[in-house]
Write a protein that holds these residues in place. Structure first.
Motif, PDB file in Angstrom:
ATOM      1  N   VAL A 145       0.846  -1.193   0.000  1.00  0.00           N
ATOM      2  CA  VAL A 145       0.000   0.000   0.000  1.00  0.00           C
ATOM      3  C   VAL A 145       0.881   1.241   0.000  1.00  0.00           C
ATOM      4  N   ARG A 146       0.354   2.310  -0.576  1.00  0.00           N
ATOM      5  CA  ARG A 146       1.118   3.551  -0.667  1.00  0.00           C
ATOM      6  C   ARG A 146       1.427   4.052   0.745  1.00  0.00           C
ATOM      7  N   ALA A 147       2.669   4.438   0.977  1.00  0.00           N
ATOM      8  CA  ALA A 147       3.064   4.925   2.294  1.00  0.00           C
ATOM      9  C   ALA A 147       2.181   6.113   2.687  1.00  0.00           C
ATOM     10  N   GLY A 148       1.595   6.055   3.867  1.00  0.00           N
ATOM     11  CA  GLY A 148       0.755   7.147   4.336  1.00  0.00           C
ATOM     12  C   GLY A 148      -0.680   7.035   3.867  1.00  0.00           C
ATOM     13  N   GLY A 149      -0.959   6.087   2.985  1.00  0.00           N
ATOM     14  CA  GLY A 149      -2.307   5.990   2.435  1.00  0.00           C
ATOM     15  C   GLY A 149      -3.053   4.748   2.881  1.00  0.00           C
ATOM     16  N   PHE A 150      -2.586   4.137   3.975  1.00  0.00           N
ATOM     17  CA  PHE A 150      -3.179   2.882   4.423  1.00  0.00           C
ATOM     18  C   PHE A 150      -4.485   3.116   5.181  1.00  0.00           C
ATOM     19  N   THR A 151      -5.588   2.566   4.687  1.00  0.00           N
ATOM     20  CA  THR A 151      -6.847   2.664   5.420  1.00  0.00           C
ATOM     21  C   THR A 151      -7.544   1.317   5.401  1.00  0.00           C
ATOM     22  N   ALA A 152      -8.320   1.078   6.447  1.00  0.00           N
ATOM     23  CA  ALA A 152      -9.092  -0.161   6.524  1.00  0.00           C
ATOM     24  C   ALA A 152     -10.112  -0.207   5.396  1.00  0.00           C
ATOM     25  N   ALA A 153     -10.625   0.979   5.018  1.00  0.00           N
ATOM     26  CA  ALA A 153     -11.622   1.032   3.951  1.00  0.00           C
ATOM     27  C   ALA A 153     -11.027   0.541   2.634  1.00  0.00           C
ATOM     28  N   ALA A 154      -9.768   0.892   2.383  1.00  0.00           N
ATOM     29  CA  ALA A 154      -9.113   0.465   1.142  1.00  0.00           C
ATOM     30  C   ALA A 154      -8.980  -1.060   1.112  1.00  0.00           C
ATOM     31  N   ILE A 155      -8.671  -1.641   2.274  1.00  0.00           N
ATOM     32  CA  ILE A 155      -8.521  -3.098   2.338  1.00  0.00           C
ATOM     33  C   ILE A 155      -9.867  -3.775   2.064  1.00  0.00           C
ATOM     34  N   GLU A 156     -10.926  -3.197   2.621  1.00  0.00           N
ATOM     35  CA  GLU A 156     -12.259  -3.740   2.366  1.00  0.00           C
ATOM     36  C   GLU A 156     -12.617  -3.631   0.886  1.00  0.00           C
ATOM     37  N   GLN A 157     -12.180  -2.525   0.278  1.00  0.00           N
ATOM     38  CA  GLN A 157     -12.431  -2.331  -1.148  1.00  0.00           C
ATOM     39  C   GLN A 157     -11.709  -3.396  -1.972  1.00  0.00           C
ATOM     40  N   VAL A 158     -10.486  -3.724  -1.570  1.00  0.00           N
ATOM     41  CA  VAL A 158      -9.748  -4.785  -2.254  1.00  0.00           C
ATOM     42  C   VAL A 158     -10.550  -6.086  -2.176  1.00  0.00           C
ATOM     43  N   ARG A 159     -11.044  -6.369  -0.963  1.00  0.00           N
ATOM     44  CA  ARG A 159     -11.823  -7.596  -0.765  1.00  0.00           C
ATOM     45  C   ARG A 159     -13.047  -7.613  -1.683  1.00  0.00           C
ATOM     46  N   ASP A 160     -13.738  -6.456  -1.752  1.00  0.00           N
ATOM     47  CA  ASP A 160     -14.935  -6.371  -2.598  1.00  0.00           C
ATOM     48  C   ASP A 160     -14.586  -6.597  -4.070  1.00  0.00           C
ATOM     49  N   ARG A 161     -13.541  -5.934  -4.526  1.00  0.00           N
ATOM     50  CA  ARG A 161     -13.219  -6.002  -5.959  1.00  0.00           C
ATOM     51  C   ARG A 161     -12.724  -7.398  -6.353  1.00  0.00           C
ATOM     52  N   VAL A 162     -11.926  -8.003  -5.468  1.00  0.00           N
ATOM     53  CA  VAL A 162     -11.437  -9.355  -5.771  1.00  0.00           C
ATOM     54  C   VAL A 162     -12.605 -10.335  -5.792  1.00  0.00           C
ATOM     55  N   THR A 163     -13.506 -10.188  -4.808  1.00  0.00           N
ATOM     56  CA  THR A 163     -14.676 -11.065  -4.750  1.00  0.00           C
ATOM     57  C   THR A 163     -15.519 -10.907  -6.017  1.00  0.00           C
ATOM     58  N   ALA A 164     -15.706  -9.642  -6.425  1.00  0.00           N
ATOM     59  CA  ALA A 164     -16.498  -9.379  -7.628  1.00  0.00           C
ATOM     60  C   ALA A 164     -15.836  -9.994  -8.850  1.00  0.00           C
ATOM     61  N   ALA A 165     -14.508  -9.859  -8.933  1.00  0.00           N
ATOM     62  CA  ALA A 165     -13.788 -10.365 -10.109  1.00  0.00           C
ATOM     63  C   ALA A 165     -13.862 -11.888 -10.188  1.00  0.00           C
ATOM     64  N   VAL A 166     -13.792 -12.544  -9.033  1.00  0.00           N
ATOM     65  CA  VAL A 166     -13.871 -14.010  -9.034  1.00  0.00           C
ATOM     66  C   VAL A 166     -15.196 -14.457  -9.638  1.00  0.00           C
ATOM     67  N   GLY A 167     -16.287 -13.764  -9.237  1.00  0.00           N
ATOM     68  CA  GLY A 167     -17.598 -14.137  -9.751  1.00  0.00           C
ATOM     69  C   GLY A 167     -17.796 -13.704 -11.190  1.00  0.00           C
ATOM     70  N   ALA A 168     -17.509 -12.420 -11.456  1.00  0.00           N
ATOM     71  CA  ALA A 168     -17.855 -11.854 -12.755  1.00  0.00           C
ATOM     72  C   ALA A 168     -16.865 -12.250 -13.853  1.00  0.00           C
ATOM     73  N   ARG A 169     -15.596 -12.296 -13.533  1.00  0.00           N
ATOM     74  CA  ARG A 169     -14.584 -12.536 -14.565  1.00  0.00           C
ATOM     75  C   ARG A 169     -14.255 -14.014 -14.723  1.00  0.00           C
ATOM     76  N   ILE A 170     -14.155 -14.710 -13.586  1.00  0.00           N
ATOM     77  CA  ILE A 170     -13.733 -16.118 -13.652  1.00  0.00           C
ATOM     78  C   ILE A 170     -14.959 -17.030 -13.709  1.00  0.00           C
ATOM     79  N   GLY A 171     -16.016 -16.637 -12.985  1.00  0.00           N
ATOM     80  CA  GLY A 171     -17.243 -17.428 -13.012  1.00  0.00           C
ATOM     81  C   GLY A 171     -17.289 -18.528 -11.977  1.00  0.00           C
ATOM     82  N   VAL A 172     -16.483 -18.412 -10.938  1.00  0.00           N
ATOM     83  CA  VAL A 172     -16.559 -19.389  -9.841  1.00  0.00           C
ATOM     84  C   VAL A 172     -16.828 -18.619  -8.547  1.00  0.00           C
TER      85      VAL A 172
END
Lengths: 187, 195
Positions: A145-172
């Motif tokens: 993560v960018r130095a000084g830019g670490f937030t819990a919200a960003a980590i949650e966003q990563v979780r959301d986007r990865v979860t979405a990509a697994v479903g939408a892009r990979i289909g599992v």
């Protein structure tokens, strides 16, 4: 040859060696020369030669000659030919015959999804089939993560986007996602 | 997930062109070919210039750089620290160059010089070498022993540490300092006409 007397063979007639003259150039140029530095003709001549060499070395260091454009392509062609895709994941399909995708390809898609979050760069991404469900995967991802830019919200966003990509892009289905913040980067 | 995220998935991240080295190495280690390609683009220049000064042949220099990066791709998994990548590249490039020079041995260095300077078409025209001084320096570099030349180039042109150079050339940092001092004295001698 003796390594503890590295420049013995480059002694000047005055008894100093060339390396000493080299090491004293800064002193001489900043007005801290001693009498020998100023008066010795041998040291003076060696110093002038070394200064020409120093300037030319600067030119060499600034040289930005690149190899032919073709070289990158040659290297990458050899690398791609070397890629082995052994670990494959099953994908859902309604048709007869299985569809499989390499874990590397899935990891690339998921890293890409994580990268879309500002201040986050995906690094390691391991993907494996879930034990419980052949059409679900478990993901272990590390991010920087960018130095000084670490937030819990960003980590949650990563979780959301990865979860979405697994479903939408990979289909599992994403059975499990382990996220590790392993480094900071300066941007 | 919402539509904007879908669109984003198709676009490169905004700072993709300037990913930090740690991230690129970690990704390349995972088999990410694109990350590795960025590493190639970032570091092929300095490795090529080192090899070119070592070997005085564009063809040999490019061959060395290609081998170095292919080996890097295959051995990334064994690299202990992501930050060690550039040092590894310098070490491997230096070793390959020294091996190429050893393999050439049937031709003496002096003969090689004549061959290279006679067929100057092998060297691209470079602004840095237009001056007579640079020509003289290049010729003098080729007269150093290959170990001296490697040590001097790595230190003075590429700014590597004595410890790193010792590691790259398989010797001690004291010996490296000695080789660089000898190289410097010999090169300075050639500069005498211009002082």
């Amino acid at each position: 040859m003796a390594v503890n007397q590295p420049t013995q063979e480059y002694l000047l007639p005055c008894g100093r060696d060339v390396e000493t003259v080299w090491e004293r150039i800064d002193e001489v140029e900043t007005g801290r020369a001693n009498t020998h530095d100023i008066q010795c003709p041998y040291c003076g001549a060696a110093r002038e030669s070394l200064k020409v060499l120093r300037d030319l070395t600067g030119v060499l260091a600034a040289d930005d000659t690149e190899p032919s454009r073709n070289l990158t392509n040659r290297i990458m062609a050899a690398v791609r030919a070397d890629v082995r895709r052994h670990n494959m994941l099953a994908l859902p399909t309604d048709e007869p015959g299985g569809v499989r995708v390499s874990e590397q390809a899935v990891a690339a898609v998921l890293r890409f999804a994580a990268d879309t979050v500002g201040g986050v760069r995906a690094r390691r991404c391991r993907v494996r089939q879930a034990d419980s469900d052949a059409l679900a995967i478990e993901v272990d991802m590390s991010i920087a993560v960018r130095a000084g830019g670490f937030t819990a919200a960003a980590i949650e966003q990563v979780r959301d986007r990865v979860t979405a990509a697994v479903g939408a892009r990979i289909g599992v289905r994403l059975a499990r996602l382990d996220l590790t913040v392993e480094d900071l980067y300066n941007a | 997930m919402t539509a904007p995220a879908e669109i984003n998935l198709r676009l490169p991240p905004p700072d993709d062109a300037a990913l930090d080295e740690g991230t690129l190495v970690a990704r390349a280690r995972e088999g990410d070919v694109q990350a590795f390609e960025q590493l190639v683009r970032r570091y092929q220049g300095p490795m090529y210039r080192l090899a070119l000064r070592m070997l005085a042949s564009t063809g040999d220099a490019e061959d060395v750089v290609q081998e170095v990066f292919l080996t890097a791709w295959r051995r990334l998994g064994q690299l202990e620290q992501d930050a060690a990548f550039v040092g590894w590249l310098y070490r491997t490039t230096t070793n390959r160059c020294l091996n190429v020079i050893r393999a050439r041995k049937p031709t003496t260095d002096a003969e090689l010089d004549q061959h290279e300077s006679a067929g100057s078409s092998g060297r691209p025209e470079r602004a840095a070498e237009t001056s007579a001084q640079m020509t003289a320096l290049t010729a003098a570099l080729d007269l150093l022993t290959s170990e001296q030349r490697a040590c001097w180039l790595l230190r003075e042109v590429h700014g590597r540490s004595y410890d790193e150079i010792a590691d790259a050339t398989g010797t001690t940092s004291t010996a490296v300092r000695g080789r660089i001092a000898r190289a410097r004295a010999q090169l300075a001698e050639v500069m005498a006409p211009w002082r």
